[in-house]
Write a protein that holds these residues in place. Structure first.
Motif, short mmCIF file in Angstrom:
data_model
loop_
_atom_site.label_atom_id
_atom_site.label_comp_id
_atom_site.label_asym_id
_atom_site.label_seq_id
_atom_site.Cartn_x
_atom_site.Cartn_y
_atom_site.Cartn_z
N MET A 1 52.56 22.11 39.92
CA MET A 1 51.63 22.01 41.06
C MET A 1 50.20 21.90 40.52
N ASP A 2 49.44 20.98 41.06
CA ASP A 2 48.10 20.80 40.49
C ASP A 2 47.17 21.95 40.91
N LYS A 3 46.08 22.03 40.21
CA LYS A 3 45.18 23.17 40.31
C LYS A 3 44.72 23.44 41.75
N GLU A 4 44.41 22.37 42.46
CA GLU A 4 43.89 22.52 43.81
C GLU A 4 44.90 23.11 44.77
N GLN A 5 46.15 23.11 44.38
CA GLN A 5 47.18 23.63 45.27
C GLN A 5 47.41 25.12 45.06
N ARG A 6 46.64 25.74 44.16
CA ARG A 6 46.85 27.16 43.92
C ARG A 6 45.89 27.99 44.79
N LEU A 7 46.43 29.02 45.42
CA LEU A 7 45.59 29.91 46.24
C LEU A 7 44.69 30.73 45.32
N LYS A 8 43.42 30.78 45.68
CA LYS A 8 42.51 31.60 44.88
C LYS A 8 42.07 32.82 45.70
N VAL A 9 42.33 33.98 45.15
CA VAL A 9 42.03 35.22 45.87
C VAL A 9 40.94 35.98 45.12
N ALA A 10 39.85 36.29 45.80
CA ALA A 10 38.76 37.05 45.19
C ALA A 10 39.02 38.55 45.39
N VAL A 11 38.94 39.29 44.28
CA VAL A 11 39.19 40.73 44.30
C VAL A 11 38.07 41.43 43.53
N GLN A 12 37.74 42.63 43.98
CA GLN A 12 36.67 43.39 43.30
C GLN A 12 37.02 43.64 41.83
N LYS A 13 36.05 43.40 40.95
CA LYS A 13 36.27 43.46 39.50
C LYS A 13 36.53 44.89 39.03
N SER A 14 35.64 45.80 39.41
CA SER A 14 35.89 47.19 39.04
C SER A 14 35.26 48.07 40.10
N GLY A 15 36.09 48.83 40.76
CA GLY A 15 35.58 49.66 41.83
C GLY A 15 36.72 50.22 42.64
N ARG A 16 36.41 50.77 43.79
CA ARG A 16 37.40 51.51 44.54
C ARG A 16 38.56 50.63 45.04
N GLY A 70 39.84 36.62 50.30
CA GLY A 70 39.14 37.70 49.62
C GLY A 70 39.65 39.02 50.13
N ILE A 71 39.70 39.99 49.24
CA ILE A 71 40.02 41.36 49.67
C ILE A 71 38.73 42.16 49.48
N VAL A 72 38.19 42.64 50.58
CA VAL A 72 36.85 43.21 50.50
C VAL A 72 36.68 44.31 51.55
N GLY A 73 35.77 45.23 51.29
CA GLY A 73 35.50 46.28 52.25
C GLY A 73 34.79 45.71 53.47
#
Ligand code: PRP
Ligand code: ZN
Length: 299
Positions: A1-16, A70-73
């Motif tokens: 599957m080419d790159k554009e077909q991958r889901l990109k999920v943003a997650v907090q780098k270091s924190g709660r 994104g997973i975010v507060g």
């Protein structure tokens, strides 16, 4: 599957939220390997990658379609919404799910010995915060004129440094406030982790992976508290026992061979089963009670 077909999920780098967020994705079946720079988790068994970023950057990354999810507060999200609104822009950030972790509150706190007698005590004060827009709205709604001191961090030491009278900051366990001799006086916003998605429509392949992930997330959130309970009971006690089983819809009732009027009852309880419940079940006539954890659930 080419790159554009991958889901990109943003997650907090270091924190709660970091460990909980990654743990959630792993429970949804993701196996990942971490890139050398530690900022990208590459999904090995599904077309989904995780970008580890500063939590404050997550709303922008999703809003600007750099990441699909994104997973975010909610605190970070709400601050971004208000900041955009202030510039006459609308943040199309749809909250897809509310998650069962990351709960905390944005609160106003005052030095321990300072008297506080309701929101009027905020009048004319300097309040340090990294959430100027949420705080601004809170004050406006109450007709309070105060001086918002916007900082980029270390808010809790602002009163000691003489930079502010009070603070408005996130409180989870309360240990930061206690360590800095501050007393919580007002809740400005209750927050927990949420999933947000990009306003852009996704290509079909990605969209269908997104929907699959959401179903799995629902399943993961449901099983956390769920228990499978098995017991024996006289048929006459059936109604009482059904009533006692927490959050179960229709239990399975199985006749027990050679036991006269006794039946076996199996039920999925969508709430935790406490010792008190077991004692009540026993008092109602149940015996051989077993409570088992539920590993996975798909509605
Ligand atoms: C918040 C807040 C406090 C701490 C409070 O920072 O600024 O420092 O958490 O938590 P406690 O009540 O459990 O002591 P956070 O870790 O969210 O970092 P950030 O705001 O810089 O992203
Ligand atoms: Zn942050």
């Amino acid at each position: 599957m080419d790159k554009e077909q991958r889901l990109k999920v943003a997650v907090q780098k270091s924190g709660r939220l970091t460990d909980h967020s990654l743990d959630l994705l792993v429970r949804c079946g993701l196996k990942y390997s971490r890139g050398k720079d530690q900022l990208l988790c590459y999904g090995e068994n599904m077309p989904l990658d995780v970008l580890l970023v500063r939590d404050d950057d997550i709303p922008d990354l999703v809003h600007e379609d750099v990441c699909d999810l994104g997973i975010v507060g909610r605190n970070v999200l709400e601050e971004k919404r208000l900041a955009l609104a202030d510039r006459g822009r609308r943040a199309d950030l749809e909250e897809l799910r509310v998650l069962d972790f990351g709960s905390c509150r944005l609160a106003i706190a005052v030095p321990e010995q300072t008297a506080y007698d309701g929101a009027d005590s905020l009048q004319g004060k300097r309040i340090a915060t990294t959430y100027p827009f949420i705080l601004g709205q809170f004050l406006r709604e109450r007709g309070i004129e105060a001086d918002i001191v916007t900082l980029s961090g270390a808010v809790e030491i602002a009163p000691r440094l003489g930079r502010a009278d009070f603070i408005c900051d996130l409180v989870a366990t309360g240990s930061t406030l206690a360590a800095n001799r501050l007393r919580e006086v007002e809740t400005v916003l209750n927050s927990q982790a949420v999933i947000v998605r990009t306003p852009q429509p996704l290509p079909q392949e990605k969209q269908s992976w997104l929907e699959r992930m959401l179903l799995r997330i629902d399943g993961v959130q449901q099983v956390k508290e769920s228990k499978y309970i098995m017991l024996h009971a006289p048929r006459t006690a059936l109604n009482e026992i059904k009533r006692l089983l927490p959050g179960s819809e229709s239990p399975t009732v199985i006749p027990l061979d050679g036991f006269g009027d006794k039946v076996a009852i199996h039920a999925v309880c969508r709430e935790n089963v406490f010792w008190e419940t077991l004692e009540r079940l026993k008092a109602a006539g149940a015996s051989a009670v077993l409570v088992l954890p539920v590993e996975k659930m798909l509605a």
